[in-house]
Write an enzyme that holds these catalytic residues in place. Structure first.
Site, PDB file in Angstrom:
ATOM      1  N   GLU A  12     -11.302  77.125 -33.301  1.00 47.67           N
ATOM      2  CA  GLU A  12     -10.533  78.323 -33.635  1.00 47.67           C
ATOM      3  C   GLU A  12      -9.291  78.448 -32.752  1.00 47.67           C
ATOM      4  O   GLU A  12      -9.023  79.496 -32.166  1.00 47.67           O
ATOM      5  CB  GLU A  12     -11.422  79.567 -33.526  1.00 47.67           C
ATOM      6  CG  GLU A  12     -12.610  79.497 -34.475  1.00 47.67           C
ATOM      7  CD  GLU A  12     -13.541  80.715 -34.405  1.00 47.67           C
ATOM      8  OE1 GLU A  12     -13.529  81.412 -33.397  1.00 47.67           O
ATOM      9  OE2 GLU A  12     -14.279  80.919 -35.381  1.00 47.67           O
ATOM     10  N   ASP A  28     -22.246  81.277 -38.426  1.00 50.55           N
ATOM     11  CA  ASP A  28     -21.719  82.243 -37.468  1.00 50.55           C
ATOM     12  C   ASP A  28     -22.434  83.584 -37.552  1.00 50.55           C
ATOM     13  O   ASP A  28     -21.901  84.537 -38.119  1.00 50.55           O
ATOM     14  CB  ASP A  28     -20.208  82.437 -37.748  1.00 50.55           C
ATOM     15  CG  ASP A  28     -19.499  83.090 -36.580  1.00 50.55           C
ATOM     16  OD1 ASP A  28     -20.121  83.243 -35.528  1.00 50.55           O
ATOM     17  OD2 ASP A  28     -18.317  83.443 -36.737  1.00 50.55           O
ATOM     18  N   GLU A  31     -21.480  91.838 -35.149  1.00 49.97           N
ATOM     19  CA  GLU A  31     -20.240  91.447 -35.833  1.00 49.97           C
ATOM     20  C   GLU A  31     -20.404  91.385 -37.351  1.00 49.97           C
ATOM     21  O   GLU A  31     -19.575  91.915 -38.093  1.00 49.97           O
ATOM     22  CB  GLU A  31     -19.776  90.090 -35.293  1.00 49.97           C
ATOM     23  CG  GLU A  31     -18.539  89.570 -35.989  1.00 49.97           C
ATOM     24  CD  GLU A  31     -18.066  88.233 -35.452  1.00 49.97           C
ATOM     25  OE1 GLU A  31     -18.629  87.724 -34.466  1.00 49.97           O
ATOM     26  OE2 GLU A  31     -17.108  87.686 -36.031  1.00 49.97           O
TER      27      GLU A  31
HETATM   28  C1  GCV Z   1     -14.970  84.792 -29.615  1.00 53.23           C
HETATM   29  C2  GCV Z   1     -16.554  84.019 -34.558  1.00 53.23           C
HETATM   30  C3  GCV Z   1     -15.936  85.335 -34.198  1.00 53.23           C
HETATM   31  C4  GCV Z   1     -14.875  85.176 -33.127  1.00 53.23           C
HETATM   32  C5  GCV Z   1     -15.531  84.486 -31.920  1.00 53.23           C
HETATM   33  C6  GCV Z   1     -16.109  83.147 -32.394  1.00 53.23           C
HETATM   34  C7  GCV Z   1     -16.848  82.431 -31.269  1.00 53.23           C
HETATM   35  O1  GCV Z   1     -15.643  83.211 -35.224  1.00 53.23           O
HETATM   36  O2  GCV Z   1     -15.412  85.935 -35.330  1.00 53.23           O
HETATM   37  O3  GCV Z   1     -14.411  86.454 -32.782  1.00 53.23           O
HETATM   38  O4  GCV Z   1     -14.617  84.292 -30.884  1.00 53.23           O
HETATM   39  O5  GCV Z   1     -17.034  83.387 -33.411  1.00 53.23           O
HETATM   40  O6  GCV Z   1     -18.054  82.541 -31.230  1.00 53.23           O
HETATM   41  O7  GCV Z   1     -16.217  81.767 -30.476  1.00 53.23           O
END
Ligand code: GCV
Length: 649
Positions: free
Chosen positions: A257, A336, A364
């Site tokens: 990411e 996720d 989340e």
């Molecule tokens: C901290 C997901 C979340 C991101 C998070 C990522 C991760 O994609 O939406 O906010 O980033 O996981 O676990 O690194």
């Protein structure tokens, strides 16, 4: 106790009736009261048992292992412990027993933590915001400064009381300011914080920016095999440990990411992790390396491409190459933190590598601490999952505790759900997840119900019928949420970016495709050997069971298979009818939760009652919207009407 402007969660000692003629006496044998952890244990016992004339003796017992304790009640209560942490956990056990109404003079119990590492991961940013935070701002940071105050002390007490022994205080996405945590600018404050943590037997950890040699060091690259880069890290880590000798180590998110990592230089994840591991080893530090590595801009139109495969594809081939002080942190599922996913095949897929489980108590994808979703039943399912990595001793609990392969570095971590809201967790009831994660990581044999009941008793003073009601609401909440959002393992369908509320076709990173791959005939992702082949990442018999829609556990059917709407489920219902029924049922159940909560008026603090009532109202709206949108979408896609003739437009 002086009034504080924030809740005392499950450690609200002031709830007890105060008889000032009584005083608890604590004596230490074999431990020095000067020791900071023992000192905390003594203080907690005196504060927590302040209305009793109990005598508690804390004794060192060399025969007990690290962090273990055994308690014997009687005329006085004896806590024997292998070390200071064991003594502190024993002290909290006695307090917990007293607060939940047990007769502490009858206690007879021995405990050794199931997992060596029991950690909380904060995704707090230094400007005070929290990535995926649903309970206010950070209590660690404000405007790029570190806060250490009474609230921090309370936080640390809460964590120790549930057995947490490591905390990562900054977001794994290390933004600009947080890169400076390993510079002179922040060392003094970090020392203060780390001392506070140490008072309660907790180690401080930091998330690290893999590109620090570029961003802080002015180098042009951060290639883990480059000599100049290695030298820069050697100097930096020495500087860090000179100032912060008790630092536990670093957590690293790389190559994911948008984060920098070894892939940029054609190196492997092991190259990156081992480079840092070797440099930190002389200081006793560890490197926790995340396995959440995937290409977020993959083009999903190619039906062989599958993000779920990524973790295993990147890490399995390097099994055995990671050095001893490196531990891989693996998210519970391959995607996720969805409401239901299969267990990551990396857990136990790796047999020669230190590994720990990462779960998320920040909700989340599971309701943002607005919707009620008690996650401990999900965590238990994960821990109980048989991986078949060997003939026995093969569950996730066996693996992440280190029992399966004899690893000393092993454990569980949770992405935490706290913020600076009065009640710490946005929704008062979401504190059950905070409490529950710690208790479960310490003792993986505890049931979801035991944990829920303990938390309810510690937090509220309820009559038995209401206590039972609240426990039942918690225990049912995960499946209710699943029913009105995304049943049968399909997951997602949330608003992209926000991850709350429905957006059936919502897709996070690109304009290509959807997560559910629905067409007019069916829905689901074919991850069998005819599809992406993901099912083959498991050991047998799991691989074959997942590969065939007839043997695949139904709650994961759409995760593994593209299924026609007319497919008959085990109940005899068609898939499309199940989708309709599940959403209507979930919506009704959300309304029932809100209705049931009304009975708590006047029985819990008014602030709690109002906060939770408001959240239930929002949950009902959310469930309604999910029900409408999902059902309409699949009705229009399939053209098949609801057998029960309900309103679907
Ligand atoms: C901290 C997901 C979340 C991101 C998070 C990522 C991760 O994609 O939406 O906010 O980033 O996981 O676990 O690194």
């Amino acid at each position: 106790m002086a009034e504080k402007n924030w809740s005392q969660l499950w450690l609200d000692y002031s709830r007890k009736k105060h008889d000032s003629s009584l005083e608890c006496t604590v004596k230490c044998e074999g431990f020095s009261e000067e020791n900071r952890v023992i000192n905390s244990a003594v203080k907690e016992l005196k504060a927590g048992l302040f209305d009793s004339s109990l005598v508690v003796i804390i004794k060192k017992n060399e025969a007990l292992s690290k962090e273990s304790y055994s308690i014997k009640g009687g005329a006085s209560v004896e806590i024997e412990a292998g070390d200071e942490n064991g003594a502190l956990y024993g002290a909290f056990h006695v307090i917990r027993s007293a607060m939940t109404g047990d007769d502490v003079s009858k206690l007879s119990v021995s405990k050794t933590p199931s997992n060596p590492l029991r950690m909380m991961n904060h995704w707090d940013n230094m400007d005070g915001s929290i990535e995926r935070g649903y309970s206010g701002n950070s209590f660690f940071y404000e405007k790029d400064t570190i806060i250490v105050n009474d609230r921090t002390r309370d936080y640390v007490r809460f964590m120790a009381s549930i057995g947490i022994n490591g905390v990562v205080i900054n977001n794994v996405n290390v933004k600009w300011a947080a890169s400076y945590l390993i510079t002179d600018r922040y060392f003094d404050d970090l020392v203060k914080l780390s001392e506070l943590f140490n008072d309660y037997g907790i180690k401080l950890f930091l998330s690290l920016n893999f590109a620090s040699p570029i961003e802080l060091g002015g180098l042009e690259i951060c290639d883990p095999l480059d000599e100049k880069v290695i030298d820069w890290w050697k100097d930096k880590i020495k500087e860090v440990y000179d100032r912060l000798p008790g630092l536990g180590g670093f957590l690293v998110k790389a190559d994911s990411e948008g984060r920098p990592g070894p892939f940029t230089y054609g190196r492997t994840q092991a190259d990156g992790a081992n480079m840092l591991g070797d440099i930190i080893a002389p200081y006793g530090g560890i490197i926790i390396w995340r396995c959440f590595v995937y290409n977020c801009t993959q083009d999903w139109r190619d039906y062989k491409t599958d993000r779920a495969r990524a973790g295993y594809d990147y890490f399995k081939g390097l099994d055995g190459e990671y050095h001893d002080n490196v531990i891989l942190q693996i998210k519970n599922g391959p995607m996720d933190f969805q409401i239901r996913e299969p267990v990551s095949p990396l857990l136990g897929g790796l047999t020669k590598t230190n590994q720990m489980l990462e779960v998320q108590i920040a909700q989340e994808y599971t309701g943002h601490q607005i919707d009620l979703c008690y996650l401990i039943p999900m965590f238990r399912e994960i821990l109980e999952f048989r991986t078949y990595c060997q003939e026995s001793n093969d569950t996730v609990a066996d693996i992440v505790s280190g029992r399966a392969f004899g690893n000393k570095l092993a454990g569980m971590a949770a992405v935490i759900n706290t913020g600076n809201d009065f009640n710490w967790t946005g929704n008062d009831l979401a504190a059950a997840n905070l409490y529950g994660f710690g208790r479960l990581a310490f003792d993986t044999d505890l049931s979801s119900e035991e944990i829920a009941r303990e938390w309810v008793r510690l937090t509220f003073d309820l009559e038995k019928d209401l206590e039972d009601k609240l426990v039942e609401m918690l225990l049912n909440s995960r499946e209710i949420y699943e029913r009105y959002t995304s049943p049968l393992g399909i997951g997602w369908m949330v608003n992209p970016g926000v991850h709350y509320g429905p957006s059936v076709d919502g897709y996070e990173y690109s304009r290509w495709g959807t997560y559910h791959r629905a067409d007019h005939l069916g829905i689901g992702v074919d991850r069998s050997d005819k599809g992406t082949g993901y099912a083959q990442q498991y050991y047998e018999p799991n691989a074959s069971a997942y590969n065939d829609p007839n043997t695949c556990p139904e709650e994961l059917l759409l995760f593994f298979h593209h299924i026609p709407y007319t497919w008959k489920l085990k109940t005899g219902k068609t898939l499309i009818q199940h989708i309709y029924d599940s959403h209507f049922q979930g919506y009704e159940e959300a309304k029932k939760l809100a209705e049931d909560w009304k009975a708590f008026e006047g029985k819990v603090p008014e602030r709690t009652f109002n906060c939770v009532s408001h959240r239930f109202e929002m949950q009902v709206d959310n469930a309604h919207e999910w029900c409408d949108q999902v059902n309409s979408y699949f009705f229009r896609k399939s053209g098949i009407p609801d057998e029960k003739g309900r309103d679907i437009f």
